[in-house]
Design a protein around this motif. Sequence first.
Motif, mmCIF file in Angstrom:
data_model
loop_
_atom_site.group_PDB
_atom_site.id
_atom_site.type_symbol
_atom_site.label_atom_id
_atom_site.label_comp_id
_atom_site.label_asym_id
_atom_site.label_seq_id
_atom_site.Cartn_x
_atom_site.Cartn_y
_atom_site.Cartn_z
ATOM 1 N N TYR A 72 1.057 -1.110 -0.175
ATOM 2 C CA TYR A 72 0.470 -0.064 -0.260
ATOM 3 C C TYR A 72 1.223 1.594 0.193
ATOM 4 N N LEU A 73 1.828 1.830 1.226
ATOM 5 C CA LEU A 73 2.804 2.650 1.283
ATOM 6 C C LEU A 73 3.440 2.686 -0.482
ATOM 7 N N LEU A 74 4.116 1.883 -0.766
ATOM 8 C CA LEU A 74 4.828 1.748 -2.202
ATOM 9 C C LEU A 74 4.327 1.863 -3.668
ATOM 10 N N VAL A 75 3.342 1.514 -3.687
ATOM 11 C CA VAL A 75 2.174 2.092 -4.523
ATOM 12 C C VAL A 75 1.472 3.693 -4.443
ATOM 13 N N ASN A 76 1.212 4.137 -3.400
ATOM 14 C CA ASN A 76 0.159 4.426 -3.356
ATOM 15 C C ASN A 76 0.730 5.955 -2.383
ATOM 16 N N VAL A 77 1.325 5.825 -1.945
ATOM 17 C CA VAL A 77 2.137 6.673 -0.713
ATOM 18 C C VAL A 77 3.315 7.241 -1.338
ATOM 19 N N MET A 78 4.514 5.856 -1.488
ATOM 20 C CA MET A 78 6.338 6.722 -1.059
ATOM 21 C C MET A 78 6.501 6.769 -2.748
ATOM 22 N N LYS A 79 6.037 5.878 -3.769
ATOM 23 C CA LYS A 79 6.391 5.525 -5.120
ATOM 24 C C LYS A 79 6.560 7.155 -5.400
ATOM 25 N N PRO A 80 7.431 7.444 -6.521
ATOM 26 C CA PRO A 80 7.886 8.835 -7.111
ATOM 27 C C PRO A 80 6.723 8.521 -8.194
ATOM 28 N N ALA A 81 5.689 9.968 -8.554
ATOM 29 C CA ALA A 81 4.512 10.121 -9.215
ATOM 30 C C ALA A 81 5.453 9.597 -11.029
ATOM 31 N N GLY A 82 4.200 8.977 -11.330
ATOM 32 C CA GLY A 82 5.128 8.517 -13.175
ATOM 33 C C GLY A 82 5.931 7.677 -13.203
ATOM 34 N N MET A 83 6.708 6.905 -11.559
ATOM 35 C CA MET A 83 7.373 5.995 -12.367
ATOM 36 C C MET A 83 6.730 4.150 -12.252
ATOM 37 N N MET A 84 6.703 3.137 -12.725
ATOM 38 C CA MET A 84 6.303 1.904 -13.022
ATOM 39 C C MET A 84 6.568 1.246 -11.818
ATOM 40 N N GLU A 85 7.277 0.977 -11.487
ATOM 41 C CA GLU A 85 7.454 0.271 -10.368
ATOM 42 C C GLU A 85 7.618 0.772 -9.120
ATOM 43 N N PRO A 86 6.896 -0.104 -8.184
ATOM 44 C CA PRO A 86 6.432 0.113 -7.121
ATOM 45 C C PRO A 86 7.783 0.254 -6.144
ATOM 46 N N ALA A 87 8.604 1.656 -5.575
ATOM 47 C CA ALA A 87 9.866 1.352 -5.281
ATOM 48 C C ALA A 87 9.910 2.885 -5.141
ATOM 49 N N THR A 88 10.423 3.220 -3.403
ATOM 50 C CA THR A 88 10.850 4.725 -3.350
ATOM 51 C C THR A 88 11.618 4.644 -4.788
ATOM 52 N N ALA A 89 11.790 6.764 -4.640
ATOM 53 C CA ALA A 89 13.459 7.255 -4.733
ATOM 54 C C ALA A 89 14.785 6.515 -4.372
ATOM 55 N N THR A 90 15.893 6.612 -5.528
ATOM 56 C CA THR A 90 16.915 6.126 -5.252
ATOM 57 C C THR A 90 16.978 7.323 -3.857
ATOM 58 N N PHE A 91 17.741 6.629 -2.493
ATOM 59 C CA PHE A 91 18.449 6.998 -1.486
ATOM 60 C C PHE A 91 19.442 8.612 -1.605
ATOM 61 N N PRO A 92 20.031 9.633 -0.923
ATOM 62 C CA PRO A 92 20.922 10.424 -1.603
ATOM 63 C C PRO A 92 22.730 9.902 -1.297
ATOM 64 N N GLN A 93 23.143 10.494 -2.703
ATOM 65 C CA GLN A 93 24.497 9.346 -2.179
ATOM 66 C C GLN A 93 25.074 10.289 -0.935
ATOM 67 N N ALA A 94 24.521 10.905 -0.549
ATOM 68 C CA ALA A 94 25.455 10.691 1.491
ATOM 69 C C ALA A 94 24.937 9.687 2.040
ATOM 70 N N VAL A 95 23.701 9.162 1.703
ATOM 71 C CA VAL A 95 24.140 7.953 2.643
ATOM 72 C C VAL A 95 24.554 6.529 2.142
ATOM 73 N N HIS A 96 25.647 6.175 0.836
ATOM 74 C CA HIS A 96 25.738 5.574 0.448
ATOM 75 C C HIS A 96 26.624 4.874 1.620
ATOM 76 N N LEU A 97 26.345 3.629 1.682
ATOM 77 C CA LEU A 97 27.265 2.367 2.316
ATOM 78 C C LEU A 97 28.650 2.669 1.980
ATOM 79 N N PRO A 98 29.463 2.157 2.302
ATOM 80 C CA PRO A 98 30.637 1.983 1.859
ATOM 81 C C PRO A 98 30.750 0.285 1.492
ATOM 82 N N THR A 99 30.990 -0.186 -0.104
ATOM 83 C CA THR A 99 31.161 -1.393 -0.018
ATOM 84 C C THR A 99 32.496 -2.387 0.263
ATOM 85 N N PHE A 100 32.224 -3.551 -0.175
ATOM 86 C CA PHE A 100 33.994 -4.308 0.435
ATOM 87 C C PHE A 100 34.909 -3.244 -1.073
ATOM 88 N N GLN A 101 33.899 -2.652 -1.912
ATOM 89 C CA GLN A 101 34.703 -2.475 -3.032
ATOM 90 C C GLN A 101 35.762 -1.100 -2.750
#
Lengths: 334, 371
Positions: B157-186
């Motif tokens: 419900y939240l992803l389809v109706n509330v948190m999804k950016p308008a016009g996007m096909m996939e039920p998902a939130t927007a990508t998180f800002p670059q500042a919260v990118h966790l360091p990968t092993f790479q």
Amino acid sequence: MTLMKSLSGAAAALALTAGAALAEPALIYDLGGKFDKSFNEAAFNGAQRWAEETGGEFRDIELQSEAQREQALRRFAEAGLNPVVTTGFSMATPIANVAPDYPDTKFVTIDGYVDPEEHPNVLSILFSEHEGSFLVGMLAAMASETGTVGFVGGMDIPLIRKFACGYAQGVKAVDADAEIIANMTGTTPAAWNDPVKGSELAKAQISQGADVIFAAAGGTGIGVLQTAADEGIYSIGVDSNQNYLHPGSVLSSMLKRVDVAVYDAMSAGADLETGVQVLGLAEEGVGYALDEHNAELISDEMQAQVEEAKSRIIDGEITVTDYTAEDSCPALTF
Amino acid sequence: MDRMPAWADAVLVPLISLLLAAILSALVILAIGESPVEAFRLMVEGALMRSAGWGYTLYYATNFIFTGLAVAVAFHARLFNIGGEGQAMLGALGVALVCLYIPWPHWSLALLAASASAALFGALWALIPAYLQATRGSHIVITTIMFNFIAAALLNYLLVNVMKPAGMMEPATATFPQAVHLPTFQDMFSTAATPLFRGSPANVTFFVALLACLFVWALIWRTRLGYEIRAQGHSETAARYAGIRPVRIVVIAMLISGALAGLMGINSTMGEAERLILNSTEGAGFIGIAVALMGRNHPLGVLLAAILFGFLYQGGAELALWTNIPRELIVVIQALVILFTGALDNMVRMPLERAFLAARRRRTRRAEPAE
């Protein structure tokens, strides 16, 4: 293992002749799996037809987890496979992440949208499902005697609402007073493959007076079509031509030619033209199925009306609202 | 003492179970006309011989450590928490809210806040089933599994109706800002000359998972609360007689369990997808049950079992990529491991125990001089 060997052979040959158009294409199915009788299977059929006609070989993978999306893209690109064709809108973001690392590989996303300006090596193929659904909606309204028609969707996601919305607009275009009962099967991916629940929803809609039901629900639709046949009402299939499943009961099928899209992409090979392709009625990307199994159900008059609407949509005289563009629907509330 | 030595219980039994599972899997692969040796080689090479393979193995393992620990903690209080899936989903939601709506200056602060939020959301999702079990006797298995469905419906419900950016096909939130990118092993281990873990999703969360192992070990065996949880698990009547309040212990154990499951969200949502997607848990909550069973509810065992399952997942992906072994059969191989190490545990344990006891009796008889 022979495939594996020929593959590493091909990869080695590719490394030697760097850039020569020797590459095999690859196909990545979404989590629904290869043989889902609908969307992914249509992609497989297209690839299979390409392989039979050209004698070529292709690699494919059925994804098992979300993290494998990027992994499969990278591994196929690193192995020199080209183009890498993917199904399902969930591949759009992983492709956008991976594509810049492999500029010589062409990626194709069917149902996903990747910005062509930022990613020149990606082809996004989108279908105008709302237009095809509009036409079968018209057929439903014309075939209905009770003035009530049904819609059974799979998972409640924007794509399925796009089907439902187009369908509802088609119904209202013929009979402005018609009632549309729309139900979604569930909220987990299991909703794509739950024929029992599909059958129950169909029964519930029939008891509310529906006498035509459109199922856009993957494997769940099989149950809807079965129940419609058992109860003596009409149903409408989706994606592939499902008319043959219950001749005389399946009124028509809303076709989405994923197979043609895959076939064309593989035929173009490494020379694939990238960008954004929208396949609607004009491009024969979507449509309604007419064959010997439903010839008796669709009268000449019905066909004439639908054909007229089709040409008017193509000419732009009728605009069908795309739910995903506006996140709302004029003919149906969710 | 009529028990086999601890090392045999902890090491030999799982090893023999694994071997049996491997033999049966080999037969299955043989039956569909592929070479089991080649398949095994592909799995090992793909999962363990390349650093990127390890990157995937450890990424999956991180998920399974969290959910495995969650099941283990609850199990010490004799509670069968099979709601890890739903708790992890809610944990992921907690992560997404923190990452999307608060502008973070640095990933480390975001990681701390996201961990707290994930744990809180997961714990709260476990609270209602825990409370119902503790006070009303509603069975925790039924309520937690029902809460999995409620969590899925809520997220949808939240992803389809509330948190999804308008016009996007996939039920998902927007990508998180670059500042919260966790360091990968790479990011952490690669140098310009030797790129390591290329493109793989393993990230700093793995170390959080190791800390969680340490935390659970200290909690269960080194604190009073842990003692109370274990006492409750062994016998509720005895625990009550000793002045332990069962309601309190059941609720606290489930809260900790839910929090651990919720923490999985930082790995899959913040570490890998960097946005909240519908299918972010993809069954890890259930794999956690197998991991806990195999790991004997001990953090070290859970860690090792989680890495084994990570290997199976990544190895399975390699099989899917380069062979024609269908996806369903890869699931069969994974299921055989679960079957042998979890459900059929006694099949290996009992004969082995008898063998050990017989050997011991023979030894003692020989040691005593004949009468």
